[in-house]
Scaffold this motif. Sequence first.
Motif, mmCIF file in Angstrom:
data_model
loop_
_atom_site.group_PDB
_atom_site.id
_atom_site.type_symbol
_atom_site.label_atom_id
_atom_site.label_comp_id
_atom_site.label_asym_id
_atom_site.label_seq_id
_atom_site.Cartn_x
_atom_site.Cartn_y
_atom_site.Cartn_z
ATOM 1 N N ASN A 155 -1.534 11.495 0.217
ATOM 2 C CA ASN A 155 -0.352 11.935 0.970
ATOM 3 C C ASN A 155 -0.685 13.046 1.950
ATOM 4 O O ASN A 155 -0.149 13.092 3.057
ATOM 5 C CB ASN A 155 0.754 12.406 0.012
ATOM 6 C CG ASN A 155 1.306 11.246 -0.791
ATOM 7 O OD1 ASN A 155 1.179 10.092 -0.374
ATOM 8 N ND2 ASN A 155 1.887 11.532 -1.950
ATOM 9 N N TYR A 156 -1.550 13.946 1.523
ATOM 10 C CA TYR A 156 -1.910 15.062 2.401
ATOM 11 C C TYR A 156 -2.658 14.536 3.634
ATOM 12 O O TYR A 156 -2.307 14.855 4.774
ATOM 13 C CB TYR A 156 -2.765 16.070 1.640
ATOM 14 C CG TYR A 156 -3.107 17.293 2.453
ATOM 15 C CD1 TYR A 156 -2.193 18.341 2.589
ATOM 16 C CD2 TYR A 156 -4.334 17.401 3.104
ATOM 17 C CE1 TYR A 156 -2.508 19.462 3.340
ATOM 18 C CE2 TYR A 156 -4.661 18.513 3.853
ATOM 19 C CZ TYR A 156 -3.734 19.551 3.964
ATOM 20 O OH TYR A 156 -4.042 20.665 4.716
ATOM 21 N N PHE A 208 -12.527 14.690 7.239
ATOM 22 C CA PHE A 208 -12.542 13.918 5.988
ATOM 23 C C PHE A 208 -12.485 12.404 6.241
ATOM 24 O O PHE A 208 -12.587 11.618 5.303
ATOM 25 C CB PHE A 208 -11.375 14.331 5.076
ATOM 26 C CG PHE A 208 -11.620 15.644 4.381
ATOM 27 C CD1 PHE A 208 -12.495 15.722 3.306
ATOM 28 C CD2 PHE A 208 -11.000 16.801 4.815
ATOM 29 C CE1 PHE A 208 -12.747 16.925 2.678
ATOM 30 C CE2 PHE A 208 -11.233 18.018 4.190
ATOM 31 C CZ PHE A 208 -12.118 18.082 3.120
ATOM 32 N N GLU A 209 -12.292 12.002 7.489
ATOM 33 C CA GLU A 209 -12.212 10.574 7.818
ATOM 34 C C GLU A 209 -13.439 9.823 7.279
ATOM 35 O O GLU A 209 -14.585 10.205 7.568
ATOM 36 C CB GLU A 209 -12.095 10.396 9.344
ATOM 37 C CG GLU A 209 -11.932 8.962 9.803
ATOM 38 C CD GLU A 209 -10.606 8.324 9.347
ATOM 39 O OE1 GLU A 209 -9.566 8.988 9.434
ATOM 40 O OE2 GLU A 209 -10.627 7.156 8.891
ATOM 41 N N GLY A 210 -13.168 8.812 6.469
ATOM 42 C CA GLY A 210 -14.247 7.967 5.937
ATOM 43 C C GLY A 210 -15.111 8.613 4.865
ATOM 44 O O GLY A 210 -16.064 8.000 4.383
ATOM 45 N N LYS A 211 -14.777 9.856 4.493
ATOM 46 C CA LYS A 211 -15.622 10.561 3.509
ATOM 47 C C LYS A 211 -15.208 10.197 2.074
ATOM 48 O O LYS A 211 -14.071 9.784 1.819
ATOM 49 C CB LYS A 211 -15.508 12.080 3.701
ATOM 50 C CG LYS A 211 -16.112 12.559 5.002
ATOM 51 C CD LYS A 211 -17.611 12.666 4.874
ATOM 52 C CE LYS A 211 -18.382 12.674 6.181
ATOM 53 N NZ LYS A 211 -17.840 13.359 7.296
ATOM 54 N N LYS A 212 -16.143 10.392 1.159
ATOM 55 C CA LYS A 212 -15.868 10.098 -0.249
ATOM 56 C C LYS A 212 -15.418 11.390 -0.932
ATOM 57 O O LYS A 212 -16.170 12.379 -0.951
ATOM 58 C CB LYS A 212 -17.129 9.555 -0.903
ATOM 59 C CG LYS A 212 -16.881 8.890 -2.212
ATOM 60 C CD LYS A 212 -18.072 7.997 -2.570
ATOM 61 C CE LYS A 212 -17.769 7.164 -3.784
ATOM 62 N NZ LYS A 212 -18.872 6.322 -4.165
ATOM 63 N N ILE A 213 -14.197 11.372 -1.481
ATOM 64 C CA ILE A 213 -13.646 12.578 -2.118
ATOM 65 C C ILE A 213 -13.443 12.316 -3.610
ATOM 66 O O ILE A 213 -12.719 11.395 -3.995
ATOM 67 C CB ILE A 213 -12.290 12.982 -1.484
ATOM 68 C CG1 ILE A 213 -12.428 13.145 0.035
ATOM 69 C CG2 ILE A 213 -11.752 14.278 -2.116
ATOM 70 C CD1 ILE A 213 -11.112 13.423 0.751
ATOM 71 N N VAL A 253 -5.503 10.601 8.469
ATOM 72 C CA VAL A 253 -6.891 10.498 8.001
ATOM 73 C C VAL A 253 -6.969 9.583 6.786
ATOM 74 O O VAL A 253 -6.132 9.659 5.886
ATOM 75 C CB VAL A 253 -7.439 11.911 7.643
ATOM 76 C CG1 VAL A 253 -8.805 11.810 6.984
ATOM 77 C CG2 VAL A 253 -7.494 12.801 8.882
ATOM 78 N N LYS A 254 -7.986 8.730 6.769
ATOM 79 C CA LYS A 254 -8.213 7.851 5.595
ATOM 80 C C LYS A 254 -9.568 8.182 4.996
ATOM 81 O O LYS A 254 -10.581 8.203 5.697
ATOM 82 C CB LYS A 254 -8.208 6.391 6.040
ATOM 83 C CG LYS A 254 -6.835 5.770 6.075
ATOM 84 C CD LYS A 254 -6.922 4.275 5.700
ATOM 85 C CE LYS A 254 -5.555 3.664 5.561
ATOM 86 N NZ LYS A 254 -4.908 3.393 6.850
ATOM 87 N N ALA A 255 -9.557 8.454 3.688
ATOM 88 C CA ALA A 255 -10.826 8.751 3.019
ATOM 89 C C ALA A 255 -11.007 7.782 1.869
ATOM 90 O O ALA A 255 -10.080 7.062 1.497
ATOM 91 C CB ALA A 255 -10.816 10.195 2.527
ATOM 92 N N ASP A 256 -12.197 7.830 1.296
ATOM 93 C CA ASP A 256 -12.517 6.941 0.187
ATOM 94 C C ASP A 256 -12.442 7.787 -1.085
ATOM 95 O O ASP A 256 -13.181 8.761 -1.215
ATOM 96 C CB ASP A 256 -13.951 6.441 0.466
ATOM 97 C CG ASP A 256 -14.455 5.535 -0.620
ATOM 98 O OD1 ASP A 256 -13.640 5.074 -1.438
ATOM 99 O OD2 ASP A 256 -15.689 5.307 -0.649
#
Length: 305
Positions: free
Chosen positions: A145-146, A130-135, A152-155
């Motif tokens: 938080n999860y 999910f890193e860098g992915k748009k959710i 991991v950092k997502a957008d």
Amino acid sequence: MSHSNGFSVFEWLKPNNQKMTKKIRIAIQKSGRLNEESLQILKDCGVSIDNGRDQLKASAANFPLEVFYLRNGDIPQYLRDGVVDIAILGENVLVEKGEDISIAQKLGFSKCRVSLAVPKGTKYESVKDFEGKKIATSYPNTVINYLEQYGVKADLHIINGSVEIAPNIGLADAICDIVSSGSTLFKNNLKEVEVMLKSEAVLAVSSKIDLERQEILDKLLFRFKAVLKGRDYKYVLLNAPNDRLDDIIKMLPGMKSPTVLPLAEEGWSSVHSVIDKQAFWEVIDNLKDAGAQGILVSDIEKMVL
Ligand SMILES: Nc1ncnc2c1ncn2[C@@H]1O[C@H](COP(=O)(O)OP(=O)(O)OP(=O)(O)O)[C@@H](O)[C@H]1O
Ligand SMILES: O=P(O)(O)OC[C@H]1O[C@H](OP(=O)(O)OP(=O)(O)O)[C@H](O)[C@@H]1O
Ligand SMILES: [Mg+2]
């Protein structure tokens, strides 16, 4: 049931009593998935509410309680502010907006999970994907938080409804939303890849509840527990040949032990007990095999241990 100032909260029932008029204020969902079952559980607890559909507030006729009909998502703030004392809402909403609010009782309905899902064709190995992915989601804090636990950092793309459609229209790479049967994910060609939390309806309590209303809550909680316990069990009544009684009794632990009474017909007894709903059909099959006859089963309205 009485305070240092010497009166009971239930003195309000007495005519001409000037001392006690406080009512506990409960928030329930105005409309949506939790509304009906919330009113039902109150009813099962003997609390009857004049339910004018369009009202935002109603009183119980036979219990010191007022109902506020609110949006599920707004309830944590009302609890925090002490505008309501207790509320029935989805646990997932507390995880998202009310980590500081305590749960007095899980209520066993509206069970669901909050999950991350990706398009079916996507190769998925771990949360790191999910890193860098748009959710797309209505639950940003839960997702942040999860993912944070895994570094991991997502957008995030925050939307309030129809979240599952987002990947299909190019709005996002993945979604986070409520899943129950999985049919919405299926219809939108998505697959569930991470279950972030499991949720059910809960009774939550404001930290600002005062002592008098806490007493009312204790009384209400006693009723909730009796109703919920009753929902987990069935009452069973059967006839058993006396020479098989020992085996049959072993299958029916009951609350203490089963009640056994002689039948008018010699050599037979009537056995009364309770069976856990989860194991119900298996126990009935075993009872039949052990020689039980005339098995009657009924729901239990309340169960006080
Ligand atoms: N498909 C489902 N199956 C079981 N429980 C669900 C499902 N969808 C939602 N829930 C639970 O029911 C709660 C209320 O859902 P509902 O869709 O009625 O309202 P909402 O849109 O979340 O809230 P609001 O009242 O703020 O509009 C959710 O917070 C969740 O706990
Ligand atoms: O796994 P399923 O059984 O398909 O349930 C999941 C769906 O149920 C909820 O939507 P709801 O029907 O409450 O509509 P809403 O988005 O308008 O709240 C949730 O937002 C999912 O979309
Ligand atoms: Mg919904």
